[in-house]
Design a protein around this motif. Structure first.
Motif, PDB file in Angstrom:
ATOM      1  N   SER A 141       0.219   3.784  -3.015  1.00  0.00           N
ATOM      2  CA  SER A 141      -0.684   4.887  -2.691  1.00  0.00           C
ATOM      3  C   SER A 141      -0.538   6.023  -3.693  1.00  0.00           C
ATOM      4  O   SER A 141       0.568   6.430  -4.040  1.00  0.00           O
ATOM      5  CB  SER A 141      -0.386   5.380  -1.267  1.00  0.00           C
ATOM      6  N   GLN A 142      -1.698   6.519  -4.158  1.00  0.00           N
ATOM      7  CA  GLN A 142      -1.700   7.489  -5.263  1.00  0.00           C
ATOM      8  C   GLN A 142      -0.917   8.756  -4.988  1.00  0.00           C
ATOM      9  O   GLN A 142      -0.072   9.158  -5.768  1.00  0.00           O
ATOM     10  CB  GLN A 142      -3.136   7.951  -5.473  1.00  0.00           C
ATOM     11  N   ASN A 143      -1.266   9.429  -3.895  1.00  0.00           N
ATOM     12  CA  ASN A 143      -0.698  10.752  -3.657  1.00  0.00           C
ATOM     13  C   ASN A 143       0.516  10.707  -2.747  1.00  0.00           C
ATOM     14  O   ASN A 143       1.311  11.635  -2.724  1.00  0.00           O
ATOM     15  CB  ASN A 143      -1.752  11.680  -3.047  1.00  0.00           C
ATOM     16  N   TYR A 144       0.668   9.619  -1.996  1.00  0.00           N
ATOM     17  CA  TYR A 144       1.754   9.566  -1.033  1.00  0.00           C
ATOM     18  C   TYR A 144       2.649   8.347  -1.236  1.00  0.00           C
ATOM     19  O   TYR A 144       3.548   8.116  -0.446  1.00  0.00           O
ATOM     20  CB  TYR A 144       1.181   9.570   0.395  1.00  0.00           C
TER      21      TYR A 144
ATOM     22  N   ILE B  41     -13.318  -5.669  -3.877  1.00  0.00           N
ATOM     23  CA  ILE B  41     -14.350  -5.107  -4.740  1.00  0.00           C
ATOM     24  C   ILE B  41     -13.665  -4.316  -5.849  1.00  0.00           C
ATOM     25  O   ILE B  41     -12.455  -4.132  -5.819  1.00  0.00           O
ATOM     26  CB  ILE B  41     -15.336  -4.203  -3.957  1.00  0.00           C
TER      27      ILE B  41
ATOM     28  N   ASP C  75      -3.612   5.562 -10.449  1.00  0.00           N
ATOM     29  CA  ASP C  75      -4.420   4.973  -9.378  1.00  0.00           C
ATOM     30  C   ASP C  75      -4.208   3.462  -9.390  1.00  0.00           C
ATOM     31  O   ASP C  75      -5.031   2.711  -9.883  1.00  0.00           O
ATOM     32  CB  ASP C  75      -5.888   5.344  -9.633  1.00  0.00           C
TER      33      ASP C  75
ATOM     34  N   LEU D 252      -4.219   1.015  -7.208  1.00  0.00           N
ATOM     35  CA  LEU D 252      -5.085   0.059  -6.517  1.00  0.00           C
ATOM     36  C   LEU D 252      -6.570   0.352  -6.707  1.00  0.00           C
ATOM     37  O   LEU D 252      -7.412  -0.429  -6.298  1.00  0.00           O
ATOM     38  CB  LEU D 252      -4.743   0.032  -5.023  1.00  0.00           C
ATOM     39  N   GLY D 253      -6.907   1.492  -7.318  1.00  0.00           N
ATOM     40  CA  GLY D 253      -8.311   1.833  -7.469  1.00  0.00           C
ATOM     41  C   GLY D 253      -8.837   1.649  -8.876  1.00  0.00           C
ATOM     42  O   GLY D 253     -10.033   1.460  -9.079  1.00  0.00           O
TER      43      GLY D 253
ATOM     44  N   TYR E 131      -8.136  -8.727   0.016  1.00  0.00           N
ATOM     45  CA  TYR E 131      -8.993  -8.315   1.122  1.00  0.00           C
ATOM     46  C   TYR E 131      -8.372  -7.133   1.861  1.00  0.00           C
ATOM     47  O   TYR E 131      -9.058  -6.193   2.244  1.00  0.00           O
ATOM     48  CB  TYR E 131      -9.228  -9.489   2.080  1.00  0.00           C
ATOM     49  N   ILE E 132      -7.059  -7.183   2.040  1.00  0.00           N
ATOM     50  CA  ILE E 132      -6.355  -6.070   2.676  1.00  0.00           C
ATOM     51  C   ILE E 132      -6.443  -4.834   1.783  1.00  0.00           C
ATOM     52  O   ILE E 132      -6.618  -3.711   2.254  1.00  0.00           O
ATOM     53  CB  ILE E 132      -4.883  -6.478   2.914  1.00  0.00           C
ATOM     54  N   THR E 133      -6.350  -5.048   0.470  1.00  0.00           N
ATOM     55  CA  THR E 133      -6.290  -3.907  -0.436  1.00  0.00           C
ATOM     56  C   THR E 133      -7.610  -3.160  -0.485  1.00  0.00           C
ATOM     57  O   THR E 133      -7.656  -1.965  -0.228  1.00  0.00           O
ATOM     58  CB  THR E 133      -5.877  -4.377  -1.839  1.00  0.00           C
ATOM     59  N   ASN E 134      -8.690  -3.834  -0.855  1.00  0.00           N
ATOM     60  CA  ASN E 134      -9.970  -3.111  -0.859  1.00  0.00           C
ATOM     61  C   ASN E 134     -11.159  -4.035  -0.605  1.00  0.00           C
ATOM     62  O   ASN E 134     -12.236  -3.811  -1.127  1.00  0.00           O
ATOM     63  CB  ASN E 134     -10.151  -2.330  -2.163  1.00  0.00           C
ATOM     64  N   LYS E 135     -10.947  -5.058   0.179  1.00  0.00           N
ATOM     65  CA  LYS E 135     -12.012  -6.010   0.501  1.00  0.00           C
ATOM     66  C   LYS E 135     -12.527  -6.726  -0.731  1.00  0.00           C
ATOM     67  O   LYS E 135     -13.646  -7.213  -0.761  1.00  0.00           O
ATOM     68  CB  LYS E 135     -13.183  -5.316   1.208  1.00  0.00           C
TER      69      LYS E 135
ATOM     70  N   GLU F 161       0.847  -1.203   0.000  1.00  0.00           N
ATOM     71  CA  GLU F 161       0.000   0.000   0.000  1.00  0.00           C
ATOM     72  C   GLU F 161       0.876   1.244   0.000  1.00  0.00           C
ATOM     73  O   GLU F 161       0.565   2.239  -0.625  1.00  0.00           O
ATOM     74  CB  GLU F 161      -0.889   0.031   1.247  1.00  0.00           C
TER      75      GLU F 161
ATOM     76  N   PRO G 262      -9.896  -0.260 -11.849  1.00  0.00           N
ATOM     77  CA  PRO G 262     -10.225  -1.676 -11.988  1.00  0.00           C
ATOM     78  C   PRO G 262      -9.499  -2.374 -13.147  1.00  0.00           C
ATOM     79  O   PRO G 262      -9.477  -3.590 -13.196  1.00  0.00           O
ATOM     80  CB  PRO G 262     -11.739  -1.676 -12.204  1.00  0.00           C
TER      81      PRO G 262
END
Lengths: 336, 455
Positions: free
Chosen positions: A172-175, A283, A192, A194-195, A277-281, A168, A197
């Protein structure tokens, strides 16, 4: 070679001890009560454990998958009534509705099946060859090989949940580290990882491969260490180059290790869960069957029947490689 | 089930028992009559033994007994505030309270098995359909007698929020917090922005901020739920409160044209919202507001203001306005103001003492005690005077007071399975807000709602 000589000595030892062997053979035919108890206990305990922890949950899950149940109260055998609020329609017999809903209206189902297959493919086609490559390179005794070995093995010692958290910070996008290094932390140009899809499955597969290839490396290193060095010498004498030596001589000798690695790979890819699951459950692009089972069965309102149906689908998918493996193994045993 | 209890790792201020201590404490409370095997009785999860020991414990005197409290107030500040509340409750009711803190998300995920296993006497929970759902399954005890005593402390809205589908009260509320648009006063002063009250002004302001090099609206949805709030407010502004609650309980289909209008407005706003929301946690979005890279952020004070406090950012610079009106018919009449409170589990071992604790918690002084440490939530009691309120809290009270109705939040006003479905759908919408995709997502939402609510 060495293995046959082992057999010879073992046979010789048996010949030397015929008298006690005969006595033992008679003992097999007529087991004393104590022996029978011992055999019963030794076979019975594993059998009971197997029934209790494998067969009972598996069959229970299959049965539950035909019901509608939210985890509260008890089950009954009445058929679910259509057009009733779900709160009143609890613990009833639902037929194959759960499967039907999963395949038709549950949007996460088909992506999850696809992602599970992608996961398997990446492990088989990328993580395993990569681990093998590392093992071969380290086995050749390059300078600092112990250090490399430790570095590559390090992620294997971390739990997958921890691996997810470590990455993570990378993604992470901004940090995050990666975007900072490539200078894309702004709002409009940030990647992005991890966000998105279309991107996040591959980002997570990098994390998974980072760990899995170290695992495979260690298995192969063990295998390579066990290869008889005289084989290498013979190959060198015959004028084989490194490439030929590996593929024609070493690789075939490592057959048992190869089978172990294949089994580990398939198991690890089917039980993939922790990272997403750790990343975004699990979804938005990271759906996996194992996660869907969890998110339906664990949670505030439980759809136990529906989650069980998904679990049965995962079981059926897992049975395919397991059956192939067992079929192969037993056929070989019969042949030998 | 035991996950809930064992994962309660306590650090810091509050009393934080291990599972063993907790059980011993419960046994001590329950086992006054059951002299031998008190521990066993408490350990057993079977209904009959629990009821028996609950009865015998309940008949004893309330003062001096112990009540266990399952808490999801796991954030350090909330945990401190909660410890202060229970200490005050002990002082008032003479009932010893043992807190069993569990991580917020873990608590929610395990709630069903927790309540059916060996739950604590009291537990923290949320108002709305979510409370009604668990009450309707018979996992909580009605609190009508408690409400007879504390009813005067609350207005009709608070009572309504605590009432189950069967008309009995099941919850004692503690606080709520509004979902509003936050901004930094200094930033608005610097650029001479004015607070928008209509949709057109809001969009124009966002456009201006973009020209000025700001991210107009900080936005994150990696956790899935923050976007639900945006849907809620747009739906209440466009279609009104009644429509909203009917939609969330599936009395109006998701394919309805009103829902399409909500998505269209959102699509209009989306270019001004921070991109890549699905990969960002809301804490990071709040940071972009804190560092003045972003101009506004729509979320609850329980998150944004709390984050300012945690980060030791300038809380005095933070201000908010209620979401601008869209449909003049509704104006700014409604908002999300989720209410948190406490319930009594069905299997409580020490019912009388637990009710005594609840009676204290449902009072103004109790809320004031809790809010001493808490700088973002506001109490619900009538005429509550809290000297420690800051500007944000004072304004929260005023704005919630102006509302004709307050919604709880999508995952509290609907079946949580439906909220889960909507989390995935809204993330897909954020990825692709095209008209074709909206229609597709509406259809998918409707199919899932049918499966969840009616079949």
């Amino acid at each position: 070679m060495s293995s046959t000589s082992h057999v010879d000595t073992a046979a010789a030892a048996q010949d030397g001890a015929t008298a006690p062997a005969r006595r033992r053979r008679r003992g097999v035919r007529r087991l004393s009560l104590r022996d029978r108890i011992v055999v019963g206990v030794l076979l019975g305990i594993p059998l009971l454990l197997d029934l209790a922890f494998v067969w009972f949950p598996a069959i229970g899950t299959a049965l539950l998958s035909f019901t509608k149940w939210n985890g509260v109260g008890s089950l009954h055998t009445q058929t679910c009534k259509p057009n009733l609020p779900s709160i009143l329609n609890n613990g009833c017999w639902y037929g194959v509705q759960n499967y039907h809903q999963a395949a038709t209206i549950y949007p996460a189902f088909w992506p999850a099946v696809r992602h599970n297959l992608i996961w398997l493919a990446v492990f088989v086609l990328i993580a395993t060859p990569l681990g093998m490559l590392f093992a071969v390179l380290i086995d050749r005794g390059i300078r600092g090989s112990r250090m490399y070995q430790s570095i590559l093995f390090l992620p294997v010692m971390l739990s997958l949940a921890l691996v997810g958290i470590i990455w993570e910070f990378m993604y992470s996008q901004n940090y995050g580290l990666i975007n900072t290094v490539i200078g894309r932390t702004g709002d409009s140009n940030a990647i992005d990882w991890l966000g998105n899809p279309h991107l996040n499955l591959w980002s997570v597969l990098v994390e998974a491969t980072w760990r899995q290839s170290g695992y495979v490396m260690v298995l192969y290193l063990a295998g390579l260490k066990a290869v008889d060095p005289t084989l290498r010498e013979a190959a060198t004498v015959d004028g084989a180059n490194a490439w030929q030596t590996f593929w024609r001589v070493i690789f075939p000798v490592m057959r048992p290790i190869n089978i172990v690695v294949m089994v580990v790979t398939v198991i690890e890819s089917l039980r993939a869960f922790d990272l997403v699951y750790i990343t975004n459950k699990g979804i938005n692009g990271l759906e996996l069957l194992s996660v869907l089972v969890t998110s339906n069965i664990v949670g505030e309102t439980q759809r136990v029947g529906f989650g069980s149906a998904l679990g049965v689908v995962l079981l059926i998918i897992s049975l395919v490689p397991i059956s192939v493996f067992l079929y192969q193994t037993f056929r070989r045993e019969e042949a030998s | 089930m035991s996950d809930v209890e064992t994962s309660g790792t306590g650090t810091g201020s509050g009393p934080s028992p291990s599972r063993r201590n907790l059980l011993r404490g419960a046994a001590g409370a329950a086992g006054l009559a059951a002299v031998s095997g008190g521990l066993l009785t408490a350990c057993s999860s079977s209904d009959s033994s629990d009821k028996k020991s609950g009865g015998s414990g309940g008949s004893g005197s309330v003062a001096g007994s112990t009540v266990t409290f399952g808490s999801n107030y796991s954030d350090p500040a909330a945990k401190t505030a909660f410890a202060a509340l229970t200490t005050a409750a002990t002082a008032s009711s003479k009932v010893k309270v043992t807190i069993n803190t569990v991580d917020h998300n873990t608590f929610q995920d395990n709630i069903t098995s927790y309540l059916q296993g060996t739950p604590d006497d009291l537990f923290t929970w949320f108002a709305g359909y979510r409370m009604q759902y668990f009450a309707a399954q018979g996992l909580a005890q009605p609190l009508d007698d408690v409400w007879e005593k504390i009813g005067g402390n609350f207005g009709p809205a608070a009572k309504q929020l605590s009432t189950g589908l069967d008309g009995h009260q099941y919850l004692v509320p503690l606080y709520n917090y509004p979902w509003v648009v936050f901004y930094n006063k200094s930033e608005f002063a610097k650029h001479h922005y004015t607070v928008p009250t209509t949709w057109d002004e809001y969009v124009a302001l966002a456009k201006q901020m973009k020209t000025d090099g700001l991210i107009p609206i900080a936005f994150a949805d990696k956790d899935g739920w923050p976007a639900l709030g945006t849907f809620d407010i747009l739906n209440m502004r466009i279609n009104g409160y009644d429509y909203h609650t009917k939609l969330l309980t599936h009395k109006i289909p998701w394919t309805d044209a009103g829902v399409a209008t909500v998505f269209q407005h959102w699509a209009e706003l989306l270019p001004y919202m921070q991109s890549g929301a699905n990969g960002r946690i809301w804490q990071d979005a709040a940071k972009t507001l804190e560092t003045k890279k972003a101009g506004m952020m729509f979320q609850g004070t329980n998150q944004v203001a709390a984050q300012y406090v945690t980060d030791k950012a300038d809380l005095d610079d933070l201000d908010f306005f209620t979401f601008p009106s869209i449909n003049p018919k509704w104006g700014q009449d409604y908002m999300d103001a989720p209410t948190d409170g406490f319930m009594l589990s069905k299997k409580a071992k020490n019912t009388d003492a637990a009710k005594a604790v609840l009676e204290y918690i449902g009072s103004g002084p109790a809320e004031a005690e809790y809010l001493k440490t808490d700088q973002w939530d506001v109490g619900l009691a009538n005429g509550l005077q809290v000297p420690s309120y800051n500007a944000i809290q004072k304004k929260s009270v005023a704005e919630i007071g102006k509302c004709k109705a307050v919604a709880q939040f999508m995952d509290r006003d609907s079946d949580p399975a439906m909220a889960t479905a909507m989390i995935a759908i809204l993330q897909k919408f954020i990825d692709d807000p095209s008209t074709g995709n909206i229609a597709k997502l509406q259809k998918s939402a409707e199919q899932q709602a049918k499966a969840i609510y009616t079949s």
